[in-house]
Scaffold this active site. Structure first.
Site, PDB file in Angstrom:
ATOM      1  N   LYS A 142     -21.784   4.654  -4.819  1.00  0.00           N
ATOM      2  CA  LYS A 142     -20.889   5.014  -5.936  1.00  0.00           C
ATOM      3  C   LYS A 142     -20.945   3.966  -7.056  1.00  0.00           C
ATOM      4  CE  LYS A 142     -16.899   2.430  -4.879  1.00  0.00           C
ATOM      5  NZ  LYS A 142     -16.389   1.339  -5.680  1.00  0.00           N
ATOM      6  N   GLY A 195     -25.716   3.226   2.224  1.00  0.00           N
ATOM      7  CA  GLY A 195     -24.608   4.181   2.138  1.00  0.00           C
ATOM      8  C   GLY A 195     -23.334   3.381   1.994  1.00  0.00           C
ATOM      9  N   CYS A 233     -19.514   1.487  -1.246  1.00  0.00           N
ATOM     10  CA  CYS A 233     -19.772   0.651  -2.426  1.00  0.00           C
ATOM     11  C   CYS A 233     -21.081   0.989  -3.136  1.00  0.00           C
ATOM     12  CB  CYS A 233     -19.742  -0.827  -2.042  1.00  0.00           C
ATOM     13  SG  CYS A 233     -18.079  -1.399  -1.649  1.00  0.00           S
ATOM     14  N   ASP A 235       0.861  -1.183   0.000  1.00  0.00           N
ATOM     15  CA  ASP A 235       0.000   0.000   0.000  1.00  0.00           C
ATOM     16  C   ASP A 235       0.899   1.235   0.000  1.00  0.00           C
ATOM     17  OD1 ASP A 235      -3.267   0.313   0.881  1.00  0.00           O
ATOM     18  OD2 ASP A 235      -2.026   2.112   0.995  1.00  0.00           O
ATOM     19  N   LEU A 255     -35.097  -6.259   2.812  1.00  0.00           N
ATOM     20  CA  LEU A 255     -36.396  -5.570   2.767  1.00  0.00           C
ATOM     21  C   LEU A 255     -36.643  -4.830   4.083  1.00  0.00           C
ATOM     22  CD1 LEU A 255     -39.023  -7.851   0.962  1.00  0.00           C
ATOM     23  CD2 LEU A 255     -37.859  -5.821   0.100  1.00  0.00           C
ATOM     24  N   ASN A 256     -35.567  -4.382   4.726  1.00  0.00           N
ATOM     25  CA  ASN A 256     -35.755  -3.613   5.948  1.00  0.00           C
ATOM     26  C   ASN A 256     -35.834  -2.145   5.584  1.00  0.00           C
ATOM     27  OD1 ASN A 256     -35.757  -5.790   7.728  1.00  0.00           O
ATOM     28  ND2 ASN A 256     -33.512  -5.853   7.703  1.00  0.00           N
TER      29      ASN A 256
HETATM   30  N1  LIG Z   1     -15.061  -2.384   1.219  1.00  0.00           N
HETATM   31  C1  LIG Z   1     -15.862  -3.325   0.746  1.00  0.00           C
HETATM   32  O1  LIG Z   1     -16.735  -3.844   1.443  1.00  0.00           O
HETATM   33  C2  LIG Z   1     -15.712  -3.808  -0.661  1.00  0.00           C
HETATM   34  C3  LIG Z   1     -16.384  -4.983  -1.074  1.00  0.00           C
HETATM   35  C4  LIG Z   1     -16.265  -5.402  -2.391  1.00  0.00           C
HETATM   36  C5  LIG Z   1     -15.545  -4.645  -3.287  1.00  0.00           C
HETATM   37  N2  LIG Z   1     -14.948  -3.491  -2.879  1.00  0.00           N
HETATM   38  C6  LIG Z   1     -14.191  -2.733  -3.875  1.00  0.00           C
HETATM   39  O2  LIG Z   1     -12.824  -2.911  -3.569  1.00  0.00           O
HETATM   40  C7  LIG Z   1     -12.074  -1.741  -3.877  1.00  0.00           C
HETATM   41  C8  LIG Z   1     -11.335  -1.270  -2.650  1.00  0.00           C
HETATM   42  O3  LIG Z   1     -12.274  -0.907  -1.659  1.00  0.00           O
HETATM   43  P1  LIG Z   1     -11.854  -0.628  -0.146  1.00  0.00           P
HETATM   44  O4  LIG Z   1     -13.124  -0.467   0.597  1.00  0.00           O
HETATM   45  O5  LIG Z   1     -10.872  -1.646   0.303  1.00  0.00           O
HETATM   46  O6  LIG Z   1     -11.121   0.785  -0.315  1.00  0.00           O
HETATM   47  P2  LIG Z   1     -10.097   1.482   0.689  1.00  0.00           P
HETATM   48  O7  LIG Z   1     -10.133   2.923   0.365  1.00  0.00           O
HETATM   49  O8  LIG Z   1     -10.362   1.023   2.087  1.00  0.00           O
HETATM   50  O9  LIG Z   1      -8.676   0.880   0.281  1.00  0.00           O
HETATM   51  C9  LIG Z   1      -7.979   1.205  -0.864  1.00  0.00           C
HETATM   52  C10 LIG Z   1      -6.495   1.168  -0.540  1.00  0.00           C
HETATM   53  O10 LIG Z   1      -5.739   1.299  -1.735  1.00  0.00           O
HETATM   54  C11 LIG Z   1      -4.563   2.037  -1.432  1.00  0.00           C
HETATM   55  N3  LIG Z   1      -3.971   2.528  -2.685  1.00  0.00           N
HETATM   56  C12 LIG Z   1      -4.397   3.539  -3.496  1.00  0.00           C
HETATM   57  N4  LIG Z   1      -3.587   3.656  -4.562  1.00  0.00           N
HETATM   58  C13 LIG Z   1      -2.632   2.707  -4.434  1.00  0.00           C
HETATM   59  C14 LIG Z   1      -1.521   2.307  -5.242  1.00  0.00           C
HETATM   60  N5  LIG Z   1      -1.254   2.924  -6.391  1.00  0.00           N
HETATM   61  N6  LIG Z   1      -0.752   1.311  -4.814  1.00  0.00           N
HETATM   62  C15 LIG Z   1      -1.021   0.674  -3.644  1.00  0.00           C
HETATM   63  N7  LIG Z   1      -2.059   0.992  -2.842  1.00  0.00           N
HETATM   64  C16 LIG Z   1      -2.859   1.999  -3.248  1.00  0.00           C
HETATM   65  C17 LIG Z   1      -5.059   3.105  -0.494  1.00  0.00           C
HETATM   66  O11 LIG Z   1      -4.004   3.680   0.248  1.00  0.00           O
HETATM   67  C18 LIG Z   1      -6.038   2.313   0.372  1.00  0.00           C
HETATM   68  O12 LIG Z   1      -5.410   1.766   1.521  1.00  0.00           O
HETATM   69  C19 LIG Z   1     -13.101  -0.753  -4.420  1.00  0.00           C
HETATM   70  O13 LIG Z   1     -13.158  -0.856  -5.809  1.00  0.00           O
HETATM   71  C20 LIG Z   1     -14.404  -1.232  -3.806  1.00  0.00           C
HETATM   72  O14 LIG Z   1     -15.527  -0.829  -4.568  1.00  0.00           O
HETATM   73  C21 LIG Z   1     -14.994  -3.075  -1.593  1.00  0.00           C
END
Ligand SMILES: NC(=O)c1ccc[n+]([C@@H]2O[C@H](COP(=O)([O-])OP(=O)(O)OC[C@H]3O[C@@H](n4cnc5c(N)ncnc54)[C@H](O)[C@@H]3O)[C@@H](O)[C@H]2O)c1
Length: 448
Positions: free
Chosen positions: A276, A270, A273, A39, A263-264
């Site tokens: 957006k 929000g 995910c 990260d 269905l709650n």
């Molecule tokens: N959070 C969820 O429940 C969930 C579930 C399914 C899918 N997703 C999808 O997964 C993806 C990530 O979601 P999240 O909730 O973990 O986001 P998040 O913001 O918690 O994590 C993203 C991470 O990526 C890091 N990052 C950004 N640019 C980087 C780079 N160039 N190199 C290395 N690290 C980098 C950021 O520092 C951050 O820690 C999104 O597309 C989201 O829609 C999320």
């Protein structure tokens, strides 16, 4: 330092260690692989290497400590440490672009570009981030162009925050979006090897192309959002007619073609995910000339946002028509229980609107206060529900944490100035609260 060669498991890198990536990295180590999580956020990497979860997720810190102790897992800010991995998972964020509905793909593009420097032929880039359809195809061309022989698949993630560890280790399905031609078999074999115990457990697996895999994720989220907004639209009608949305949901939910889940009625969805993702899906449909197919999602979004406004109106109603100077306790800041995620949190959105309209708002949450304080420093915060509600004119339950669902309305009634409760999640026992002398109001239900 590249990942150590080992006879144990595969070598895997996970780029992006947020809610999705950190859990994925630790879970892959739990499956027996040698994993490096990468990260760009030094603070996050420092915490993860010290076995501290940088966010609240039940069970994650134990998993992290356990897998770090095996020596199979480590975290780094240096992409060079991903060199030598057979599979590189891309788990970076895809937030909504500022001022637009479309997804901001900067992070996915930067992560993929950074991998190009370490990628070798035969290795697989496996995208897990949620991306607009067409992204994987474009990135696959980039990868093939810069590192001939390297492959790219899209392997969307369906974990739910609050259940992330279980969902990652025991997913309800695996979806592989694979390249065409002979690369397909190689990519499938690599993913099967990564998920070997999960595949062996008989988990349903859908093997498809890039575009379908990308769409599976956005279609699933759109369906869930639609189901929530459907019942919330019914709640609007219930409010207009005096009908009861909770009984309505129970009754239609007995039909197994419909089902009771999602269905709650309440304050709506929000988080980082659903909101957006449906907007990015609409934006992408527009780019593809198919915007009509998804115009219904605009209404899904509108219904969802209207619930927040209605909640503020309801608070004004119970506060004798004026919010000015009223002390309001908001129980819940996270967008859902068992998470500290406050991205697009309906609870905080309502709290901020109440404050802007002159109320004196005190917010509490079991896990999300620090995040909330950073984003909304102008709100007041309290450590416990009792402190937040001390001398309150109204209490709003906006995130259905178990601790709030199980509040004793008799004891809790002693701390407030006026026993008025607004159940933003239809999560409280209305009879128990009214029996304890509270005025009970909820979205889509008659006054209790
Ligand atoms: N959070 C969820 O429940 C969930 C579930 C399914 C899918 N997703 C999808 O997964 C993806 C990530 O979601 P999240 O909730 O973990 O986001 P998040 O913001 O918690 O994590 C993203 C991470 O990526 C890091 N990052 C950004 N640019 C980087 C780079 N160039 N190199 C290395 N690290 C980098 C950021 O520092 C951050 O820690 C999104 O597309 C989201 O829609 C999320």
């Amino acid at each position: 330092m590249p990942i150590e060669e080992s006879g144990d498991g595969m070598r895997i890198s996970v780029v992006g260690c947020g809610y999705l990536g950190a859990v994925h990295a630790a879970s892959m180590a739990e499956l027996g692989h040698q994993v490096v999580g990468i990260d760009v956020d030094e603070r996050k990497i420092g915490a993860l290497n010290a076995a501290r979860a940088p966010f609240y997720e039940p069970g994650f810190e134990d998993l992290l400590a356990r897998t770090l102790a095996t020596g199979r897992l480590r975290f780094s800010t240096d992409i060079a440490d991903a060199a030598g991995a057979a599979v590189h998972f891309v788990c970076v964020g895809t937030p909504q672009k500022r001022g637009e509905y479309a997804a901001d793909l900067r992070f996915v593009e930067a992560a993929t570009e950074s991998l190009l420097g370490v990628l070798a032929p035969g290795e697989l880039v496996a995208g897990k981030s949620t991306v607009p359809v067409g992204t994987a195809g474009r990135l696959a061309e980039l990868v093939a162009d810069k590192v001939p022989g390297a492959l790219l698949a899209w392997n969307p993630e369906f974990l739910r925050e609050g259940f992330a560890v279980t969902d990652t280790l025991h997913p309800d399905r695996l979806v592989y979006g694979l390249p065409a031609g002979s690369d397909r078999e190689v990519a499938e074999r690599l993913l099967d090897e990564v998920y070997a115990p999960i595949v062996a457990a008989g988990t349903p697996k859908v093997v498809t192309d890039h575009a379908t895999a990308e769409m599976v994720k956005t279609a699933a989220n759109s369906f869930l959002a639609t189901k929530i907004s459907f019942i919330n639209a019914m709640a609007e009608l219930c409010e207009a007619t005096g009908a009861d949305v909770k009984q309505l949901a129970d009754a239609i939910g007995y039909d197994d073609r419909i089902g009771r889940k999602f269905l709650n009625a309440g304050l709506g969805f929000g988080g980082g995910c659903l909101p957006k993702d449906i907007r990015a899906f609409m934006a992408r449909a527009g780019e593809l000339g198919a915007d009509q197919a998804l115009t219904f999602l605009r209404e899904v979004d509108n219904i969802n946002m209207r619930r927040r406004i209605r909640m503020v109106e309801l608070a004004r109603e119970v506060c004798d028509g004026s919010l000015l100077g009223k002390h309001i306790a908001v129980l819940g800041a996270a967008f859902k229980p068992d998470s500290d995620d406050i991205r697009d949190s309906p609870a905080l959105n309502v709290a901020a609107q109440l404050q802007l309209q002159g109320a004196d708002v005190r917010v509490t949450d079991p896990a999300a206060i620090d995040n909330a304080r950073r984003l909304w420093p102008q709100l007041d915060y309290a450590d416990t529900a009792e402190q937040a509600a001390a001398s309150a004119d109204a209490v709003l339950v906006l995130t259905e944490w178990r601790a709030y669902r199980e509040l004793d309305p008799v004891a809790f009634g002693k701390v407030v100035a006026s026993k008025r409760v607004l159940d933003g999640r239809n999560a409280l026992d209305r009879e128990a609260w009214t029996a304890a002398g509270w005025t009970y109001r909820a979205l889509g239900r008659r006054a209790g």
